[in-house]
Design a protein around this motif. Structure first.
Motif, mmCIF file in Angstrom:
data_model
loop_
_atom_site.group_PDB
_atom_site.id
_atom_site.type_symbol
_atom_site.label_atom_id
_atom_site.label_comp_id
_atom_site.label_asym_id
_atom_site.label_seq_id
_atom_site.Cartn_x
_atom_site.Cartn_y
_atom_site.Cartn_z
ATOM 1 N N MET A 173 0.819 -1.210 0.000
ATOM 2 C CA MET A 173 0.000 0.000 0.000
ATOM 3 C C MET A 173 0.858 1.268 0.000
ATOM 4 O O MET A 173 0.598 2.207 -0.748
ATOM 5 C CB MET A 173 -0.940 0.005 1.206
ATOM 6 C CG MET A 173 -1.935 -1.128 1.218
ATOM 7 S SD MET A 173 -2.914 -1.238 -0.277
ATOM 8 C CE MET A 173 -3.933 0.218 -0.141
ATOM 9 N N ARG A 186 9.382 6.059 3.828
ATOM 10 C CA ARG A 186 10.183 5.553 4.940
ATOM 11 C C ARG A 186 9.827 4.112 5.264
ATOM 12 O O ARG A 186 8.637 3.761 5.334
ATOM 13 C CB ARG A 186 9.932 6.444 6.161
ATOM 14 C CG ARG A 186 10.936 6.258 7.268
ATOM 15 C CD ARG A 186 10.445 5.312 8.337
ATOM 16 N NE ARG A 186 11.495 5.032 9.303
ATOM 17 C CZ ARG A 186 11.312 4.368 10.432
ATOM 18 N NH1 ARG A 186 10.134 3.893 10.734
ATOM 19 N NH2 ARG A 186 12.305 4.150 11.247
ATOM 20 N N ASP A 187 10.851 3.286 5.418
ATOM 21 C CA ASP A 187 10.622 1.922 5.921
ATOM 22 C C ASP A 187 11.752 1.595 6.872
ATOM 23 O O ASP A 187 12.676 2.401 7.052
ATOM 24 C CB ASP A 187 10.524 0.903 4.761
ATOM 25 C CG ASP A 187 9.654 -0.302 5.130
ATOM 26 O OD1 ASP A 187 9.967 -0.980 6.133
ATOM 27 O OD2 ASP A 187 8.663 -0.565 4.435
ATOM 28 N N GLU A 211 -0.784 -3.977 10.003
ATOM 29 C CA GLU A 211 -2.064 -3.717 10.668
ATOM 30 C C GLU A 211 -2.001 -4.168 12.135
ATOM 31 O O GLU A 211 -2.703 -5.095 12.541
ATOM 32 C CB GLU A 211 -3.179 -4.435 9.882
ATOM 33 C CG GLU A 211 -4.590 -4.147 10.334
ATOM 34 C CD GLU A 211 -5.123 -2.783 9.918
ATOM 35 O OE1 GLU A 211 -4.339 -1.908 9.539
ATOM 36 O OE2 GLU A 211 -6.348 -2.608 9.998
ATOM 37 N N SER A 232 -7.093 -0.569 7.544
ATOM 38 C CA SER A 232 -8.338 -1.092 6.969
ATOM 39 C C SER A 232 -9.408 -1.228 8.035
ATOM 40 O O SER A 232 -10.588 -1.273 7.718
ATOM 41 C CB SER A 232 -8.155 -2.477 6.368
ATOM 42 O OG SER A 232 -6.881 -2.693 5.893
HETATM 43 N N1 LIG Z 1 -3.147 -5.006 1.384
HETATM 44 C C1 LIG Z 1 -4.321 -4.427 1.149
HETATM 45 O O1 LIG Z 1 -5.071 -4.802 0.249
HETATM 46 C C2 LIG Z 1 -4.733 -3.241 1.991
HETATM 47 C C3 LIG Z 1 -5.794 -2.442 1.538
HETATM 48 C C4 LIG Z 1 -6.141 -1.315 2.285
HETATM 49 C C5 LIG Z 1 -5.456 -1.020 3.457
HETATM 50 N N2 LIG Z 1 -4.448 -1.825 3.880
HETATM 51 C C6 LIG Z 1 -3.741 -1.450 5.119
HETATM 52 O O2 LIG Z 1 -2.529 -0.802 4.752
HETATM 53 C C7 LIG Z 1 -1.533 -1.063 5.746
HETATM 54 C C8 LIG Z 1 -0.314 -1.665 5.085
HETATM 55 O O3 LIG Z 1 -0.676 -2.856 4.433
HETATM 56 P P1 LIG Z 1 0.234 -3.512 3.291
HETATM 57 O O4 LIG Z 1 -0.623 -4.544 2.649
HETATM 58 O O5 LIG Z 1 0.873 -2.450 2.469
HETATM 59 O O6 LIG Z 1 1.353 -4.220 4.189
HETATM 60 P P2 LIG Z 1 2.805 -4.732 3.752
HETATM 61 O O7 LIG Z 1 3.118 -5.855 4.661
HETATM 62 O O8 LIG Z 1 2.886 -4.938 2.268
HETATM 63 O O9 LIG Z 1 3.759 -3.497 4.089
HETATM 64 C C9 LIG Z 1 3.991 -3.011 5.385
HETATM 65 C C10 LIG Z 1 5.346 -2.303 5.364
HETATM 66 O O10 LIG Z 1 5.500 -1.588 6.596
HETATM 67 C C11 LIG Z 1 6.856 -1.678 6.946
HETATM 68 N N3 LIG Z 1 7.019 -1.322 8.361
HETATM 69 C C12 LIG Z 1 6.771 -2.058 9.462
HETATM 70 N N4 LIG Z 1 7.055 -1.342 10.571
HETATM 71 C C13 LIG Z 1 7.491 -0.124 10.154
HETATM 72 C C14 LIG Z 1 7.935 1.057 10.797
HETATM 73 N N5 LIG Z 1 7.998 1.119 12.127
HETATM 74 N N6 LIG Z 1 8.298 2.123 10.036
HETATM 75 C C15 LIG Z 1 8.250 2.046 8.699
HETATM 76 N N7 LIG Z 1 7.827 0.964 8.020
HETATM 77 C C16 LIG Z 1 7.468 -0.109 8.740
HETATM 78 C C17 LIG Z 1 7.254 -3.108 6.611
HETATM 79 O O11 LIG Z 1 8.663 -3.257 6.525
HETATM 80 C C18 LIG Z 1 6.544 -3.271 5.262
HETATM 81 O O12 LIG Z 1 7.374 -2.880 4.182
HETATM 82 C C19 LIG Z 1 -2.189 -1.943 6.799
HETATM 83 O O13 LIG Z 1 -2.680 -1.124 7.833
HETATM 84 C C20 LIG Z 1 -3.330 -2.586 6.020
HETATM 85 O O14 LIG Z 1 -4.405 -2.976 6.848
HETATM 86 C C21 LIG Z 1 -4.056 -2.926 3.169
#
Ligand SMILES: NC(=O)c1ccc[n+]([C@@H]2O[C@H](COP(=O)([O-])OP(=O)(O)OC[C@H]3O[C@@H](n4cnc5c(N)ncnc54)[C@H](O)[C@@H]3O)[C@@H](O)[C@H]2O)c1
Length: 294
Positions: free
Chosen positions: A25, A43-44, A103, A130
């Motif tokens: 996302m 940032r990651d 999440e 979400s």
């Molecule tokens: N995947 C979907 O379809 C979807 C849709 C809508 C919303 N979301 C929400 O978006 C958010 C992210 O989901 P995603 O699917 O992109 O997850 P993902 O696992 O693909 O990515 C999460 C990223 O966050 C990074 N991270 C963890 N801790 C961190 C920190 N302290 N600082 C910076 N980065 C950090 C991780 O290294 C990873 O790269 C969640 O809250 C999820 O519920 C997801």
């Protein structure tokens, strides 16, 4: 925020944005924002995660260029607007932060606490969660009126919706700033006025999937016919049981269980069939078997 340097299908506003989390996302949000003229700090926690994120963005821009939907110069300029960092201090001077990390409430809490100390007082802190109540995330900051939900959908460059969620204390100004941002990156917003579990979108899909699973479980109709009913009767692009398989029966079971726990509304009570499917590992496309065989 200032005027954009380049045009976009959305509004002519752009400024400086930080995206926390370069996963599925976060990288999508960074991609559409840079394309719309925003300067983006992505940032990651590790360089590997940042490289994965920016490689994905570059590959996606390349596909748009190959399809003639973007010029190579615009793609290059957009990429140049994205800076990556593992240092949270680098996000101090931005107009909006969009958090898109795992999440997990504890992880989001830690980030919002730090952001609150770091980021300009007038900046908006948005979460792409979400399902976690925005009010719970905002509660660890000293600026809950400037915390808001900005729920994008996957894949971000393709999906038009952004669900804006008001926490208990979110101000009108914060909502308006966030809407201007989301519209500037080409999204259409809906506003969730009360911070209810599942917001609008997850409540709607949960209610539909739960009812579809109950109809199937009780032998009222086959999975195929339930999906055909929604596609041909209501014009849905995909039926609810096929959607459950695509999203993951486990993900939807978790979502609807959370909504049920908070609302105590029977229509979200997860059917026994969904619980047993998850116990058995039949969670949809990712396991090869869900309501359908894949
Ligand atoms: N995947 C979907 O379809 C979807 C849709 C809508 C919303 N979301 C929400 O978006 C958010 C992210 O989901 P995603 O699917 O992109 O997850 P993902 O696992 O693909 O990515 C999460 C990223 O966050 C990074 N991270 C963890 N801790 C961190 C920190 N302290 N600082 C910076 N980065 C950090 C991780 O290294 C990873 O790269 C969640 O809250 C999820 O519920 C997801």
């Amino acid at each position: 925020m200032r005027l954009a340097r380049m045009g976009n299908e959305g509004c002519a506003v752009a400024g400086k944005l930080a995206v926390i989390g370069a996963g599925l996302m976060g990288s999508g949000i960074a991609q559409v924002s840079a394309q719309a003229g925003w300067d983006v700090v992505l940032r990651d926690v590790t360089d590997a995660a940042l490289t994965r994120g920016t490689d994905g963005i570059k590959a996606s821009y390349d596909r748009f260029v190959a399809k003639g939907k973007m010029t190579a110069e615009d793609a290059e300029a957009a990429l140049a607007r994205i800076t990556t960092t593992t240092d949270l201090d680098a996000v101090a001077d931005v107009d909006i932060v969009v958090e898109a990390v795992f999440e997990k409430l504890e992880v989001k809490h830690e980030i919002f606490r730090t952001l609150d100390d770091l980021v300009r007082e007038d900046a908006v802190l948005a979460s792409n969660t979400s399902a976690i109540p925005i009010t719970k995330i905002a509660a660890v900051t000293k600026r809950p009126e400037r915390v808001v939900g900005a729920h994008f959908f996957s894949p971000v460059p393709m999906m038009q919706l952004c669900e804006l969620v008001r926490g208990y204390k979110t101000s009108d100004e914060t909502l308006a700033t966030t809407r201007a941002f989301a519209e500037s990156v080409g999204k259409t917003c809906i506003v969730v006025n009360r911070d209810v579990a599942g917001f609008v979108t997850t409540r709607l899909i949960s209610a539909l999937v739960v009812e579809a699973a109950k109809l199937y479980e009780s032998g009222v109709a086959s999975a195929e016919d339930i999906d055909i009913a929604c596609k041909l009767g209501f014009g849905h692009a995909m039926g609810p049981l096929a959607t459950a398989d695509l999203t993951g029966v486990d993900i939807l079971l978790h979502a609807t269980s959370n909504i049920y726990t908070e609302s105590q509304d029977e229509k979200f009570a997860p059917p026994e069939l969904m619980r047993r499917m998850v116990d058995a590992g039949d969670i949809g496309r990712k396991s090869g078997q869900g309501f359908y065989k894949h």
